[in-house]
Design a protein around this motif. Structure first.
Motif, PDB file in Angstrom:
ATOM      1  N   CYS A  49      -0.790  -8.079  34.208  1.00 39.29           N
ATOM      2  CA  CYS A  49      -0.655  -6.874  33.410  1.00 39.29           C
ATOM      3  C   CYS A  49      -2.041  -6.307  33.160  1.00 39.29           C
ATOM      4  CB  CYS A  49       0.062  -7.155  32.089  1.00 39.29           C
ATOM      5  SG  CYS A  49      -0.721  -8.391  31.046  1.00 39.29           S
ATOM      6  N   GLY A  50      -2.083  -5.102  32.675  1.00 34.74           N
ATOM      7  CA  GLY A  50      -3.373  -4.483  32.418  1.00 34.74           C
ATOM      8  C   GLY A  50      -3.214  -3.126  31.777  1.00 34.74           C
ATOM      9  N   ILE A  51      -4.291  -2.381  31.832  1.00 30.42           N
ATOM     10  CA  ILE A  51      -4.357  -1.065  31.198  1.00 30.42           C
ATOM     11  C   ILE A  51      -4.676  -0.036  32.276  1.00 30.42           C
ATOM     12  CG2 ILE A  51      -5.545   0.334  29.464  1.00 30.42           C
ATOM     13  CD1 ILE A  51      -6.395  -2.424  28.183  1.00 30.42           C
ATOM     14  N   GLN A  52      -3.920   1.036  32.286  1.00 30.63           N
ATOM     15  CA  GLN A  52      -4.221   2.123  33.221  1.00 30.63           C
ATOM     16  C   GLN A  52      -4.455   3.384  32.406  1.00 30.63           C
ATOM     17  OE1 GLN A  52      -0.780   2.371  35.771  1.00 30.63           O
ATOM     18  NE2 GLN A  52       0.213   3.879  34.485  1.00 30.63           N
ATOM     19  N   TYR A  53      -5.244   4.268  32.978  1.00 28.98           N
ATOM     20  CA  TYR A  53      -5.437   5.551  32.302  1.00 28.98           C
ATOM     21  C   TYR A  53      -5.438   6.681  33.319  1.00 28.98           C
ATOM     22  CZ  TYR A  53     -10.465   5.566  33.543  1.00 28.98           C
ATOM     23  OH  TYR A  53     -11.653   5.567  34.204  1.00 28.98           O
ATOM     24  N   GLU A  54      -5.070   7.839  32.819  1.00 31.01           N
ATOM     25  CA  GLU A  54      -5.118   9.078  33.586  1.00 31.01           C
ATOM     26  C   GLU A  54      -5.894  10.077  32.744  1.00 31.01           C
ATOM     27  OE1 GLU A  54      -1.447  10.647  35.344  1.00 31.01           O
ATOM     28  OE2 GLU A  54      -0.507   8.771  34.702  1.00 31.01           O
ATOM     29  N   VAL A  55      -6.736  10.853  33.395  1.00 29.09           N
ATOM     30  CA  VAL A  55      -7.502  11.857  32.668  1.00 29.09           C
ATOM     31  C   VAL A  55      -7.429  13.181  33.419  1.00 29.09           C
ATOM     32  CG1 VAL A  55      -9.689  11.205  33.766  1.00 29.09           C
ATOM     33  CG2 VAL A  55      -9.727  12.411  31.582  1.00 29.09           C
ATOM     34  N   VAL A  56      -7.248  14.238  32.669  1.00 24.62           N
ATOM     35  CA  VAL A  56      -7.363  15.599  33.189  1.00 24.62           C
ATOM     36  C   VAL A  56      -8.491  16.229  32.391  1.00 24.62           C
ATOM     37  CG1 VAL A  56      -6.233  17.816  33.533  1.00 24.62           C
ATOM     38  CG2 VAL A  56      -4.892  15.702  33.705  1.00 24.62           C
ATOM     39  N   LYS A  57      -9.541  16.625  33.114  1.00 18.42           N
ATOM     40  CA  LYS A  57     -10.702  17.199  32.442  1.00 18.42           C
ATOM     41  C   LYS A  57     -11.249  18.350  33.255  1.00 18.42           C
ATOM     42  CE  LYS A  57     -14.248  14.201  34.263  1.00 18.42           C
ATOM     43  NZ  LYS A  57     -15.645  14.146  33.963  1.00 18.42           N
ATOM     44  N   SER A  58     -12.190  19.040  32.651  1.00 11.79           N
ATOM     45  CA  SER A  58     -12.777  20.222  33.251  1.00 11.79           C
ATOM     46  C   SER A  58     -14.259  19.979  33.530  1.00 11.79           C
ATOM     47  CB  SER A  58     -12.622  21.401  32.281  1.00 11.79           C
ATOM     48  OG  SER A  58     -13.334  22.516  32.731  1.00 11.79           O
ATOM     49  N   SER A  59     -14.808  20.782  34.423  1.00 11.38           N
ATOM     50  CA  SER A  59     -16.261  20.731  34.637  1.00 11.38           C
ATOM     51  C   SER A  59     -16.990  21.394  33.465  1.00 11.38           C
ATOM     52  CB  SER A  59     -16.636  21.398  35.959  1.00 11.38           C
ATOM     53  OG  SER A  59     -16.176  22.733  35.971  1.00 11.38           O
ATOM     54  N   ASP A  60     -16.258  22.169  32.672  1.00 11.15           N
ATOM     55  CA  ASP A  60     -16.815  22.767  31.450  1.00 11.15           C
ATOM     56  C   ASP A  60     -16.777  21.704  30.360  1.00 11.15           C
ATOM     57  OD1 ASP A  60     -17.317  24.052  29.040  1.00 11.15           O
ATOM     58  OD2 ASP A  60     -16.035  25.778  29.495  1.00 11.15           O
ATOM     59  N   PRO A  61     -17.915  21.235  29.878  1.00 13.02           N
ATOM     60  CA  PRO A  61     -17.948  20.128  28.915  1.00 13.02           C
ATOM     61  C   PRO A  61     -17.289  20.435  27.572  1.00 13.02           C
ATOM     62  CG  PRO A  61     -20.141  21.071  29.190  1.00 13.02           C
ATOM     63  CD  PRO A  61     -19.259  21.736  30.195  1.00 13.02           C
ATOM     64  N   LYS A  62     -17.029  21.704  27.284  1.00 17.70           N
ATOM     65  CA  LYS A  62     -16.442  22.068  25.993  1.00 17.70           C
ATOM     66  C   LYS A  62     -14.916  22.097  26.012  1.00 17.70           C
ATOM     67  CE  LYS A  62     -20.500  24.659  24.684  1.00 17.70           C
ATOM     68  NZ  LYS A  62     -21.087  25.954  24.433  1.00 17.70           N
ATOM     69  N   VAL A  63     -14.337  22.025  27.200  1.00 22.18           N
ATOM     70  CA  VAL A  63     -12.875  22.095  27.327  1.00 22.18           C
ATOM     71  C   VAL A  63     -12.257  20.769  26.880  1.00 22.18           C
ATOM     72  CG1 VAL A  63     -10.979  22.314  28.994  1.00 22.18           C
ATOM     73  CG2 VAL A  63     -12.968  23.821  29.150  1.00 22.18           C
ATOM     74  N   PRO A  64     -11.175  20.828  26.103  1.00 17.99           N
ATOM     75  CA  PRO A  64     -10.509  19.587  25.691  1.00 17.99           C
ATOM     76  C   PRO A  64     -10.080  18.753  26.907  1.00 17.99           C
ATOM     77  CG  PRO A  64      -9.677  21.436  24.439  1.00 17.99           C
ATOM     78  CD  PRO A  64     -10.536  22.010  25.530  1.00 17.99           C
ATOM     79  N   VAL A  65     -10.148  17.443  26.738  1.00 15.83           N
ATOM     80  CA  VAL A  65      -9.752  16.510  27.788  1.00 15.83           C
ATOM     81  C   VAL A  65      -8.369  15.964  27.435  1.00 15.83           C
ATOM     82  CG1 VAL A  65     -10.818  14.477  26.710  1.00 15.83           C
ATOM     83  CG2 VAL A  65     -10.536  14.549  29.169  1.00 15.83           C
ATOM     84  N   LYS A  66      -7.568  15.715  28.463  1.00 14.20           N
ATOM     85  CA  LYS A  66      -6.266  15.083  28.249  1.00 14.20           C
ATOM     86  C   LYS A  66      -6.344  13.686  28.861  1.00 14.20           C
ATOM     87  CE  LYS A  66      -1.373  15.324  28.847  1.00 14.20           C
ATOM     88  NZ  LYS A  66      -0.293  15.589  29.737  1.00 14.20           N
ATOM     89  N   LEU A  67      -6.183  12.677  28.021  1.00 11.42           N
ATOM     90  CA  LEU A  67      -6.328  11.291  28.445  1.00 11.42           C
ATOM     91  C   LEU A  67      -5.082  10.516  28.039  1.00 11.42           C
ATOM     92  CD1 LEU A  67      -8.346   9.272  29.712  1.00 11.42           C
ATOM     93  CD2 LEU A  67      -9.312   8.960  27.442  1.00 11.42           C
ATOM     94  N   THR A  68      -4.460   9.847  29.009  1.00  8.11           N
ATOM     95  CA  THR A  68      -3.284   9.027  28.759  1.00  8.11           C
ATOM     96  C   THR A  68      -3.635   7.582  29.081  1.00  8.11           C
ATOM     97  OG1 THR A  68      -1.882  10.880  29.423  1.00  8.11           O
ATOM     98  CG2 THR A  68      -0.844   8.712  29.316  1.00  8.11           C
TER      99      THR A  68
END
Length: 176
Positions: A49-68
């Motif tokens: 078992c373990g931990i997985q993550y997914e991230v949706v981010k932008s090249s613009d550092p100010k844009v909110p990131v979505k991390l699961t």
């Protein structure tokens, strides 16, 4: 510009994965590997078992990131000796999965405190993740060592309570 990054800890892309769920416990049918990945005559079962993550981010550092962030059980890499399995052994193996969930919650907690934007993800996430991963691995090793892989019933009972308490303490960081 948005992009998706995906990391699996101790998993492969083609494994059957079960996400952790407090209302659904492991059953022996979830252990699908026929290969004893840990070796040794004393090994009755192995939980991958373990931990997985997914991230949706932008090249613009100010844009909110979505991390699961999710803890998962890998059926195709988890093994059992069908001649020696018991309900007691299954509880010990479930606790390995519960430990993964504890550290997924710890990771979610730290991320919620420090990582809101793509820039913060780039700056902080890797260090947070590496530290959490190391703590997770060390806890899993200590759990097996102190319980003697579940053989020491008194220590196992103590860890069952520790794990239950820790899940409860981090309840606000669960996903299900």
């Amino acid at each position: 510009m948005k992009f998706l990054a995906f990391l699996l800890l101790s998993t492969s892309l083609f494994c059957q994965k079960i996400p952790w769920n407090e209302n659904k416990k492991l059953v022996w049918d979830n252990f699908k590997s026929t290969v004893n990945r840990r070796g040794g005559a004393n090994v009755v079962a192995y939980t991958n078992c373990g931990i997985q993550y997914e991230v949706v981010k932008s090249s613009d550092p100010k844009v909110p990131v979505k991390l699961t962030i999710q803890s998962v059980f890998n059926e195709d890499k988890s093994w059992k000796d069908t001649k020696r399995i018991t309900d007691y052994v299954l509880v010990h193996e479930q606790k390995h999965f519960d430990i993964a969930e504890i550290f997924a919650r710890k990771l979610r907690k730290q991320v919620s405190e420090k990582v809101r934007t793509s820039g913060e993800f780039n700056k902080y996430f890797q260090a947070i993740y590496i530290k959490t991963l190391k703590d997770y691995q060390n806890f899993q090793i200590l759990y097996d060592k102190e319980t003697q892989h579940g053989v020491n019933k008194e220590k196992q009972a103590q860890y069952n309570q520790i794990i239950s308490d820790e899940l409860e303490n981090l309840n606000s960081f669960k996903t299900s």
